[in-house]
Enzyme design. Structure first.
Site, PDB file in Angstrom:
ATOM      1  N   SER A   1      48.951  96.838  36.439  1.00 23.80           N
ATOM      2  CA  SER A   1      48.273  96.611  37.891  1.00 23.80           C
ATOM      3  C   SER A   1      47.704  95.465  37.800  1.00 23.80           C
ATOM      4  O   SER A   1      47.314  94.900  36.700  1.00 23.80           O
ATOM      5  CB  SER A   1      47.417  97.851  37.957  1.00 23.80           C
ATOM      6  OG  SER A   1      46.275  97.935  37.109  1.00 23.80           O
TER       7      SER A   1
ATOM      8  N   THR B   1      43.940  95.918  36.240  1.00 17.47           N
ATOM      9  CA  THR B   1      44.015  95.850  34.560  1.00 17.47           C
ATOM     10  C   THR B   1      44.415  94.509  34.259  1.00 17.47           C
ATOM     11  O   THR B   1      43.791  93.849  33.338  1.00 17.47           O
ATOM     12  CB  THR B   1      44.928  97.008  34.006  1.00 17.47           C
ATOM     13  OG1 THR B   1      44.485  98.187  34.678  1.00 17.47           O
ATOM     14  CG2 THR B   1      44.775  97.030  32.743  1.00 17.47           C
TER      15      THR B   1
ATOM     16  N   GLU C   1      52.906  90.625  34.271  1.00 19.10           N
ATOM     17  CA  GLU C   1      53.501  91.050  35.282  1.00 19.10           C
ATOM     18  C   GLU C   1      52.802  92.225  36.139  1.00 19.10           C
ATOM     19  O   GLU C   1      52.778  93.343  35.381  1.00 19.10           O
ATOM     20  CB  GLU C   1      54.981  91.374  34.949  1.00 19.10           C
ATOM     21  CG  GLU C   1      55.799  91.956  36.069  1.00 19.10           C
ATOM     22  CD  GLU C   1      57.038  92.784  35.679  1.00 19.10           C
ATOM     23  OE1 GLU C   1      57.623  92.468  34.428  1.00 19.10           O
ATOM     24  OE2 GLU C   1      57.356  93.711  36.370  1.00 19.10           O
TER      25      GLU C   1
ATOM     26  N   CYS D   1      58.327  97.846  40.876  1.00 20.04           N
ATOM     27  CA  CYS D   1      57.432  96.545  40.941  1.00 20.04           C
ATOM     28  C   CYS D   1      58.255  95.814  42.280  1.00 20.04           C
ATOM     29  O   CYS D   1      57.524  95.237  43.102  1.00 20.04           O
ATOM     30  CB  CYS D   1      57.211  95.439  39.905  1.00 20.04           C
ATOM     31  SG  CYS D   1      58.854  95.410  38.948  1.00 20.04           S
TER      32      CYS D   1
HETATM   33  O1  TXE Z   1      49.098 100.491  35.286  1.00 17.63           O
HETATM   34  P1  TXE Z   1      47.878 100.096  34.432  1.00 17.63           P
HETATM   35  P2  TXE Z   1      49.652 102.001  35.605  1.00 17.63           P
HETATM   36  C1  TXE Z   1      51.256  98.626  38.759  1.00 17.63           C
HETATM   37  C2  TXE Z   1      51.213  99.289  40.185  1.00 17.63           C
HETATM   38  C3  TXE Z   1      50.751 100.836  39.754  1.00 17.63           C
HETATM   39  C4  TXE Z   1      49.770 100.648  38.640  1.00 17.63           C
HETATM   40  C5  TXE Z   1      49.205 101.574  37.968  1.00 17.63           C
HETATM   41  O2  TXE Z   1      50.358  98.734  40.826  1.00 17.63           O
HETATM   42  O3  TXE Z   1      50.223 101.360  40.789  1.00 17.63           O
HETATM   43  O4  TXE Z   1      50.268  99.369  37.808  1.00 17.63           O
HETATM   44  O5  TXE Z   1      50.299 101.852  36.933  1.00 17.63           O
HETATM   45  C6  TXE Z   1      47.116  99.473  29.745  1.00 17.63           C
HETATM   46  N1  TXE Z   1      43.029  96.852  28.329  1.00 17.63           N
HETATM   47  N2  TXE Z   1      52.367  98.613  38.065  1.00 17.63           N
HETATM   48  O6  TXE Z   1      48.614 102.779  35.234  1.00 17.63           O
HETATM   49  O7  TXE Z   1      46.517 101.083  34.356  1.00 17.63           O
HETATM   50  C7  TXE Z   1      47.512 101.033  30.070  1.00 17.63           C
HETATM   51  O8  TXE Z   1      47.454 101.732  28.849  1.00 17.63           O
HETATM   52  C8  TXE Z   1      44.204  96.858  27.991  1.00 17.63           C
HETATM   53  C9  TXE Z   1      53.421  97.373  38.359  1.00 17.63           C
HETATM   54  O9  TXE Z   1      50.911 101.752  34.649  1.00 17.63           O
HETATM   55  O10 TXE Z   1      47.784  98.454  34.746  1.00 17.63           O
HETATM   56  C10 TXE Z   1      49.283 100.802  30.272  1.00 17.63           C
HETATM   57  O11 TXE Z   1      49.870 100.544  29.073  1.00 17.63           O
HETATM   58  N3  TXE Z   1      45.303  97.779  28.474  1.00 17.63           N
HETATM   59  C11 TXE Z   1      54.170  97.078  37.096  1.00 17.63           C
HETATM   60  C12 TXE Z   1      48.871  99.325  30.938  1.00 17.63           C
HETATM   61  O12 TXE Z   1      47.939  98.592  30.680  1.00 17.63           O
HETATM   62  C13 TXE Z   1      44.949  98.361  29.322  1.00 17.63           C
HETATM   63  C14 TXE Z   1      54.787  98.292  36.564  1.00 17.63           C
HETATM   64  C15 TXE Z   1      49.333  99.385  32.509  1.00 17.63           C
HETATM   65  O13 TXE Z   1      48.352 100.174  33.063  1.00 17.63           O
HETATM   66  C16 TXE Z   1      43.604  98.606  30.051  1.00 17.63           C
HETATM   67  C17 TXE Z   1      53.830  99.492  36.466  1.00 17.63           C
HETATM   68  C18 TXE Z   1      42.677  97.608  29.387  1.00 17.63           C
HETATM   69  N4  TXE Z   1      41.411  97.671  29.735  1.00 17.63           N
HETATM   70  C19 TXE Z   1      52.628  99.374  37.081  1.00 17.63           C
HETATM   71  N5  TXE Z   1      43.749  99.704  30.983  1.00 17.63           N
HETATM   72  C20 TXE Z   1      55.387  96.153  37.690  1.00 17.63           C
HETATM   73  N6  TXE Z   1      54.974  95.038  38.137  1.00 17.63           N
HETATM   74  O14 TXE Z   1      56.397  96.791  37.202  1.00 17.63           O
HETATM   75  C21 TXE Z   1      44.804 100.059  31.048  1.00 17.63           C
HETATM   76  N7  TXE Z   1      45.826  99.444  30.081  1.00 17.63           N
END
Ligand code: TXE
Length: 456
Positions: free
Chosen positions: A207, A210, A228, A262
């Site tokens: 996201s 994050t 990404e 995405c």
């Molecule tokens: O994302 P997160 P999630 C986006 C899309 C979706 C959102 C939530 O908007 O609604 O992400 O998905 C790790 N320091 N996309 O929950 O929370 C976490 O463990 C370091 C678009 O997957 O951002 C995971 O491995 N790492 C995207 C990763 O970050 C941290 C595809 C993503 O988690 C962290 C997927 C921290 N503080 C989701 N907090 C695309 N472009 O395809 C979390 N993580």
């Protein structure tokens, strides 16, 4: 850490989670192992990726089932992802040597001066990955990273941990040393602990929220960062299209992978001349989608992977209705075990509504009527994101004119929701920083060294 099946909330497995101490030790092992890996001939590293590729074929059905069980993706779509992985790997295998080879860029006989460029691996990279296409999103990073001579600390999303562990096992069986590709198990805490290690590069998919934290942490370390992130991908349908074809193609683009891609179509603008006919055809397509058990071959709409997203989607519907939108299909959470949301179509929407501005990342779409191309382009660009954008029209010139005005990393003419290994995958604004895929997506795992040579 418990792995839950999003379709049933049953516990699929329990895995040991990494903590700060184990992550520090994993980093130290990767740092120690990386030089020998980089010193191997490129061909040897390519052989391990060929071995990995062969294993993904041999284990295809097991891998697909695990993916479906832990993230709720319909089983046929899980197999599609594994099949699609092969073309990505083949691209990297075919292009790596030309991208990584040393270049002699200048030589002068008189002064005996020669100039060269070599492409050195970054060193140890942290790959913090996502759950929606764990094979695609993962392989976009760890395959070229390994080929370029890096060691990879790979943290799969907590929603795709079992898949991540399969990936590690297959890479190790294929000859990648255990300390060169190191899985890190856990969620945000493990991710944050990983970023406290002095890695040379951080490659993240997830996201915007994050991603901003990850980018800040990498910046403090002066580590190269590639993010990404999410998107709010628009498509504009002109009045000259074949309505049925456009409607069914866009319904697929909006709802495939339960809208959790995405590059999912997240907003549709339709020229007023065909708006009503398009909406009718689109809704008919959506009504034809079968929502059900992700393990059932006939299922097209699976479970929503992340429970919190159900409330995000419901809030978007409530907000839209309050501001005048009409619901033509679906509209709410399904009352059943597991994370289910009815495939939802909203019309009479506008940019006051969250559903047209904030990423949905679920089975919901808003369709807005527009008067002309100028209005469509203005609406398409009215976003903080910039991942992909598309236009459907028979007129190539009109498409080119519109797509050259849109601010996004990728553009589509009469297609949507696709990624090619040959094309750079990037985003602008809140969709991220840097590039994966294409030859840029191989080079990004190296740093250029400039050689000034004067033979005496
Ligand atoms: O994302 P997160 P999630 C986006 C899309 C979706 C959102 C939530 O908007 O609604 O992400 O998905 C790790 N320091 N996309 O929950 O929370 C976490 O463990 C370091 C678009 O997957 O951002 C995971 O491995 N790492 C995207 C990763 O970050 C941290 C595809 C993503 O988690 C962290 C997927 C921290 N503080 C989701 N907090 C695309 N472009 O395809 C979390 N993580």
């Amino acid at each position: 850490m418990k792995i839950l099946n999003p379709a049933t909330h049953a516990v699929v497995a329990e895995v040991a989670e990494d903590g700060a101490t184990s992550i520090r030790a994993k980093y130290a092992r990767a740092r120690a192992a990386q030089p020998a890996w980089a010193a191997l001939p490129l061909g040897k590293r390519l052989d391990t990726i060929r071995g990995f590729r062969a294993r993904t074929i041999a284990m295809r059905d097991t891998l697909a089932k695990t993916l479906t069980l832990e993230m709720g993706k319909p089983i046929r779509q899980s197999r599609n992802e594994l099949d699609g992985l092969l073309g990505r790997i083949d691209f990297f295998l075919a292009e790596a040597s030309s991208v990584l080879r040393d270049e002699k860029v200048f030589a002068d006989a008189k002064t005996k001066l020669e100039e060269r460029i070599s492409h050195e691996p970054l060193g140890v990279v942290a790959n913090i990955s996502a759950w929606n296409y764990p094979y695609f999103v993962g392989a976009n990073v760890f395959v070229p990273a390994l080929i370029a001579g890096n060691a990879v600390l790979y943290k799969p999303s907590e929603y795709a941990t079992l898949t991540g562990l399969h990936i590690a096992a297959m890479l190790h069986e294929a000859g990648v040393p255990a300390d060169v590709f190191v899985p890190v198990v856990g969620g945000g805490k493990a991710g944050a602990a990983l970023l406290r290690q002095p890695v040379d590069g951080v490659f993240f998919t997830g996201s915007f929220a994050t991603g901003a934290k990850v980018g800040a942490a990498a910046g403090r370390r002066m580590a190269k960062v590639q993010l990404e992130l999410g998107g709010k991908d628009p498509v504009y349908v002109c009045e000259d299209v074949d309505i049925e074809t456009a409607a069914s193609g866009l319904a697929d683009g909006a709802f495939y992978n339960t809208g959790q891609s995405c590059c999912s179509v997240e907003r549709i603008y339709v020229h007023e001349k065909i708006h009503d006919a398009f909406v009718a055809a689109f809704v008919a397509s959506v009504r034809g989608f079968k929502r059900g058990d992700p393990l059932d071959e006939s299922t097209y709409i699976g479970a929503v992977t992340r429970r919190p997203q159900l409330d995000v989607l419901r809030k978007q519907v409530v907000d839209a209705r309050k501001k005048g939108a009409r619901i033509l299909a679906g509209g709410d959470i399904v009352n059943a075990k597991g994370n289910w949301f009815e495939p939802t179509v909203l019309v009479d929407v506008d940019h006051r509504m969250s559903v047209m501005k904030d990423e949905s990342f679920g089975p919901i779409i808003g369709i807005q009527k527009v008067a002309d191309d100028v209005e469509a382009v203005a609406l398409m660009n009215d976003t903080a994101y910039g991942l992909t954008a598309g236009v459907y029209t028979r007129d190539a010139k009109r498409a080119k004119k519109i797509l050259s005005q849109v601010r996004s990393g990728s553009v589509y003419w009469n297609c949507c929701d696709r990624v090619s290994p040959r094309l750079p995958w990037s985003g602008v604004g809140h969709s991220g920083i840097g590039v994966t895929l294409s030859t840029y997506g191989i080079q990004t795992f190296t740093r250029p060294k400039a050689w000034h040579l004067r033979a005496t």
